[in-house]
Design a protein around this motif. Structure first.
Motif, PDB file in Angstrom:
ATOM      1  N   GLY A 250       0.825  -1.213   0.000  1.00  0.00           N
ATOM      2  CA  GLY A 250       0.000   0.000   0.000  1.00  0.00           C
ATOM      3  C   GLY A 250       0.854   1.256   0.000  1.00  0.00           C
ATOM      4  O   GLY A 250       0.531   2.244   0.665  1.00  0.00           O
ATOM      5  N   LEU A 251       1.951   1.230  -0.769  1.00  0.00           N
ATOM      6  CA  LEU A 251       2.924   2.314  -0.784  1.00  0.00           C
ATOM      7  C   LEU A 251       2.823   3.123  -2.065  1.00  0.00           C
ATOM      8  O   LEU A 251       2.374   2.638  -3.098  1.00  0.00           O
ATOM      9  CB  LEU A 251       4.342   1.750  -0.640  1.00  0.00           C
ATOM     10  CG  LEU A 251       4.631   0.954   0.633  1.00  0.00           C
ATOM     11  CD1 LEU A 251       5.922   0.162   0.488  1.00  0.00           C
ATOM     12  CD2 LEU A 251       4.708   1.879   1.832  1.00  0.00           C
ATOM     13  N   ARG A 252       3.267   4.372  -1.996  1.00  0.00           N
ATOM     14  CA  ARG A 252       3.372   5.244  -3.167  1.00  0.00           C
ATOM     15  C   ARG A 252       4.797   5.742  -3.298  1.00  0.00           C
ATOM     16  O   ARG A 252       5.488   5.969  -2.304  1.00  0.00           O
ATOM     17  CB  ARG A 252       2.442   6.468  -3.035  1.00  0.00           C
ATOM     18  CG  ARG A 252       0.966   6.177  -3.169  1.00  0.00           C
ATOM     19  CD  ARG A 252       0.558   5.914  -4.604  1.00  0.00           C
ATOM     20  NE  ARG A 252       0.975   6.964  -5.531  1.00  0.00           N
ATOM     21  CZ  ARG A 252       0.274   8.086  -5.759  1.00  0.00           C
ATOM     22  NH1 ARG A 252      -0.854   8.314  -5.101  1.00  0.00           N
ATOM     23  NH2 ARG A 252       0.709   8.967  -6.648  1.00  0.00           N
ATOM     24  N   ASP A 253       5.244   5.912  -4.530  1.00  0.00           N
ATOM     25  CA  ASP A 253       6.556   6.509  -4.765  1.00  0.00           C
ATOM     26  C   ASP A 253       6.463   8.009  -4.527  1.00  0.00           C
ATOM     27  O   ASP A 253       5.580   8.686  -5.069  1.00  0.00           O
ATOM     28  CB  ASP A 253       6.993   6.235  -6.202  1.00  0.00           C
ATOM     29  CG  ASP A 253       8.365   6.799  -6.486  1.00  0.00           C
ATOM     30  OD1 ASP A 253       9.353   6.166  -6.089  1.00  0.00           O
ATOM     31  OD2 ASP A 253       8.446   7.872  -7.098  1.00  0.00           O
ATOM     32  N   ALA A 254       7.362   8.555  -3.712  1.00  0.00           N
ATOM     33  CA  ALA A 254       7.274   9.965  -3.316  1.00  0.00           C
ATOM     34  C   ALA A 254       7.404  10.900  -4.506  1.00  0.00           C
ATOM     35  O   ALA A 254       6.685  11.908  -4.593  1.00  0.00           O
ATOM     36  CB  ALA A 254       8.344  10.283  -2.271  1.00  0.00           C
ATOM     37  N   ALA A 255       8.324  10.609  -5.428  1.00  0.00           N
ATOM     38  CA  ALA A 255       8.500  11.486  -6.583  1.00  0.00           C
ATOM     39  C   ALA A 255       7.239  11.522  -7.432  1.00  0.00           C
ATOM     40  O   ALA A 255       6.825  12.584  -7.922  1.00  0.00           O
ATOM     41  CB  ALA A 255       9.686  11.013  -7.422  1.00  0.00           C
ATOM     42  N   GLU A 256       6.600  10.369  -7.599  1.00  0.00           N
ATOM     43  CA  GLU A 256       5.362  10.321  -8.366  1.00  0.00           C
ATOM     44  C   GLU A 256       4.248  11.042  -7.629  1.00  0.00           C
ATOM     45  O   GLU A 256       3.494  11.830  -8.205  1.00  0.00           O
ATOM     46  CB  GLU A 256       4.961   8.872  -8.622  1.00  0.00           C
ATOM     47  CG  GLU A 256       3.679   8.722  -9.431  1.00  0.00           C
ATOM     48  CD  GLU A 256       3.317   7.279  -9.668  1.00  0.00           C
ATOM     49  OE1 GLU A 256       3.452   6.828 -10.810  1.00  0.00           O
ATOM     50  OE2 GLU A 256       2.911   6.608  -8.701  1.00  0.00           O
ATOM     51  N   GLN A 257       4.121  10.787  -6.322  1.00  0.00           N
ATOM     52  CA  GLN A 257       3.058  11.403  -5.550  1.00  0.00           C
ATOM     53  C   GLN A 257       3.192  12.918  -5.503  1.00  0.00           C
ATOM     54  O   GLN A 257       2.198  13.646  -5.568  1.00  0.00           O
ATOM     55  CB  GLN A 257       3.054  10.843  -4.121  1.00  0.00           C
ATOM     56  CG  GLN A 257       1.845  11.293  -3.301  1.00  0.00           C
ATOM     57  CD  GLN A 257       1.887  10.734  -1.895  1.00  0.00           C
ATOM     58  OE1 GLN A 257       2.841  10.980  -1.157  1.00  0.00           O
ATOM     59  NE2 GLN A 257       0.870   9.978  -1.523  1.00  0.00           N
ATOM     60  N   ALA A 258       4.414  13.405  -5.429  1.00  0.00           N
ATOM     61  CA  ALA A 258       4.645  14.850  -5.363  1.00  0.00           C
ATOM     62  C   ALA A 258       4.561  15.513  -6.731  1.00  0.00           C
ATOM     63  O   ALA A 258       4.606  16.746  -6.824  1.00  0.00           O
ATOM     64  CB  ALA A 258       6.009  15.125  -4.743  1.00  0.00           C
ATOM     65  N   GLY A 259       4.454  14.716  -7.797  1.00  0.00           N
ATOM     66  CA  GLY A 259       4.415  15.289  -9.140  1.00  0.00           C
ATOM     67  C   GLY A 259       5.758  15.847  -9.568  1.00  0.00           C
ATOM     68  O   GLY A 259       5.817  16.823 -10.321  1.00  0.00           O
ATOM     69  N   SER A 260       6.837  15.211  -9.119  1.00  0.00           N
ATOM     70  CA  SER A 260       8.180  15.706  -9.439  1.00  0.00           C
ATOM     71  C   SER A 260       8.607  15.382 -10.859  1.00  0.00           C
ATOM     72  O   SER A 260       9.646  15.855 -11.310  1.00  0.00           O
ATOM     73  CB  SER A 260       9.201  15.109  -8.457  1.00  0.00           C
ATOM     74  OG  SER A 260       8.909  15.473  -7.135  1.00  0.00           O
ATOM     75  N   GLY A 261       7.812  14.577 -11.562  1.00  0.00           N
ATOM     76  CA  GLY A 261       8.167  14.206 -12.922  1.00  0.00           C
ATOM     77  C   GLY A 261       9.179  13.081 -12.936  1.00  0.00           C
ATOM     78  O   GLY A 261       9.441  12.421 -11.934  1.00  0.00           O
ATOM     79  N   TRP A 262       9.741  12.852 -14.101  1.00  0.00           N
ATOM     80  CA  TRP A 262      10.757  11.812 -14.244  1.00  0.00           C
ATOM     81  C   TRP A 262      12.031  12.313 -13.593  1.00  0.00           C
ATOM     82  O   TRP A 262      12.597  13.323 -13.996  1.00  0.00           O
ATOM     83  CB  TRP A 262      10.962  11.518 -15.725  1.00  0.00           C
ATOM     84  CG  TRP A 262      11.928  10.418 -15.996  1.00  0.00           C
ATOM     85  CD1 TRP A 262      12.104   9.267 -15.280  1.00  0.00           C
ATOM     86  CD2 TRP A 262      12.870  10.358 -17.071  1.00  0.00           C
ATOM     87  NE1 TRP A 262      13.084   8.483 -15.844  1.00  0.00           N
ATOM     88  CE2 TRP A 262      13.581   9.129 -16.949  1.00  0.00           C
ATOM     89  CE3 TRP A 262      13.179  11.208 -18.124  1.00  0.00           C
ATOM     90  CZ2 TRP A 262      14.575   8.750 -17.838  1.00  0.00           C
ATOM     91  CZ3 TRP A 262      14.172  10.815 -19.014  1.00  0.00           C
ATOM     92  CH2 TRP A 262      14.856   9.603 -18.871  1.00  0.00           C
ATOM     93  N   GLN A 263      12.485  11.604 -12.549  1.00  0.00           N
ATOM     94  CA  GLN A 263      13.607  12.063 -11.743  1.00  0.00           C
ATOM     95  C   GLN A 263      14.681  10.976 -11.662  1.00  0.00           C
ATOM     96  O   GLN A 263      14.885  10.354 -10.624  1.00  0.00           O
ATOM     97  CB  GLN A 263      13.113  12.439 -10.345  1.00  0.00           C
ATOM     98  CG  GLN A 263      13.960  13.437  -9.619  1.00  0.00           C
ATOM     99  CD  GLN A 263      13.207  14.016  -8.434  1.00  0.00           C
ATOM    100  OE1 GLN A 263      12.772  13.294  -7.545  1.00  0.00           O
ATOM    101  NE2 GLN A 263      13.050  15.320  -8.419  1.00  0.00           N
ATOM    102  N   PRO A 264      15.391  10.721 -12.768  1.00  0.00           N
ATOM    103  CA  PRO A 264      16.395   9.659 -12.770  1.00  0.00           C
ATOM    104  C   PRO A 264      17.554   9.988 -11.841  1.00  0.00           C
ATOM    105  O   PRO A 264      17.974  11.137 -11.732  1.00  0.00           O
ATOM    106  CB  PRO A 264      16.840   9.600 -14.233  1.00  0.00           C
ATOM    107  CG  PRO A 264      16.559  10.962 -14.775  1.00  0.00           C
ATOM    108  CD  PRO A 264      15.327  11.436 -14.060  1.00  0.00           C
ATOM    109  N   THR A 265      18.080   8.963 -11.182  1.00  0.00           N
ATOM    110  CA  THR A 265      19.154   9.156 -10.201  1.00  0.00           C
ATOM    111  C   THR A 265      20.439   8.413 -10.551  1.00  0.00           C
ATOM    112  O   THR A 265      21.433   8.556  -9.844  1.00  0.00           O
ATOM    113  CB  THR A 265      18.690   8.689  -8.814  1.00  0.00           C
ATOM    114  OG1 THR A 265      18.301   7.295  -8.893  1.00  0.00           O
ATOM    115  CG2 THR A 265      17.503   9.510  -8.319  1.00  0.00           C
TER     116      THR A 265
END
Length: 315
Positions: A250-265
């Motif tokens: 029941g988890l969400r990815d923070a970058a997706e949830q925040a609308g940060s876009g594609w954030q490659p690391t």
């Protein structure tokens, strides 16, 4: 000559569109071949690739024969752009959040080669409350300690280790109940501020234990989900085994949830023949009562991973 150029454009459009469709389709299946796992990691490239193919297809079409080819190709690519856009859209659309802020940071230190001063400076500048470090060696830990790591973060769990296996979490507030999660590299569960938090580093795709580690984390998340999980997951949202961790926990990815876009690391150091990062394999994951407000990637010299900082609102 003009006809030849137009024909070449159509062929290039068709090939680019096919590649984009293959990238889009790749994220639907679980694969064990690490090369295919890598292909899945780059599925976000499908949208710009599809747009490029569409532009090539709608350039001046030439005679009737080419229109007969170009028109159905253009329609196919328009469908592809829509599908690729729908696939990418959730990572660009966020929602407002409220509540107490917990700022967290994760950084893979590449076998202890990262610049210690830069790691600590990034954490201090970002003013993080919780710092999770993967591939932390005893030598790098000594370097960080000499620069004041434990003054800024007096509480810690985990252990350093040679190579890739050292994972530790440091915090401004007490950390308790540390437990080893049993992945290929160091992964830990602990409590902070009444929250269950994971510091995670499973095997990477060229290790035979990659599938096993992803499955283990999914099983643990289903049995007792964390409120927050962060680290180098060695997987992207387009790898089905990683999505199982999110779905079952029941988890969400923070970058997706925040609308940060594609954030490659990864990779940030030009390794693997890639001039810039293309894979988002470092993540912060959150449960329903924790909402990600923002995420940001920070390049650190000496390592091939960008550090990821997230602002989390506690409900």
């Amino acid at each position: 000559m003009r006809d030849v150029v137009r024909s070449v454009r159509l062929v290039c459009a068709a090939l680019a569109g096919l590649a984009a469709y293959l990238l889009l389709g790749s994220h639907l299946v679980t694969v064990k071949d690490p090369r295919l796992v890598g292909v899945q990691a780059f599925s976000q490239v499908a949208l710009p690739l599809m747009v490029m193919a569409l532009l090539l297809a709608v350039l001046p079409l030439g005679g009737l024969g080419r229109r007969v080819v170009a028109l159905p190709l253009t329609l196919t690519l328009l469908v592809g752009v829509s599908l690729a856009g729908a696939h990418a859209a959730p990572r660009w659309v966020g929602a407002p959040a409220s509540g107490k802020v917990l700022r967290v940071m994760t950084a893979n230190l590449k076998l202890g080669d990262a610049d210690a001063a830069e790691v600590l400076r990034t954490a201090r500048t970002a003013d993080v409350d919780l710092l999770v470090l993967e591939e932390l060696t005893p030598q790098l830990l000594e370097g960080l300690a000499s620069l004041g790591l434990r003054t800024r973060f007096p509480y810690a769990v985990g252990v350093p280790a040679p190579g890739a296996s050292g994972t530790m979490a440091f915090a401004t507030r007490p950390l308790t109940d540390a437990q080893d999660l049993g992945t290929r590299h160091g992964s830990w569960s602990f409590h902070m501020d009444g929250l269950t938090i994971w510091a995670v580093h499973p095997a990477y795709p060229y290790d035979a234990r990659w599938i096993d580690d992803q499955g283990r984390l999914a099983d643990l998340a289903a049995a007792s989900p964390p409120d927050i999980a962060l680290g180098d997951f060695n997987a992207t949202l387009d790898n089905p085994p990683f999505r199982e961790i999110l779905t079952r926990g029941g988890l969400r990815d923070a970058a997706e949830q925040a609308g940060s876009g594609w954030q490659p690391t990864w990779p940030t150091d030009g390794s693997k023949g890639l001039p810039f990062p293309l894979a988002a394999i470092d993540h912060v994951l959150v449960r329903v009562d924790v909402r990600a407000e923002s995420t940001a990637a920070h390049v650190i010299h000496g390592t091939d991973h960008a550090a990821l900082v997230a602002d989390l609102r506690l409900g």
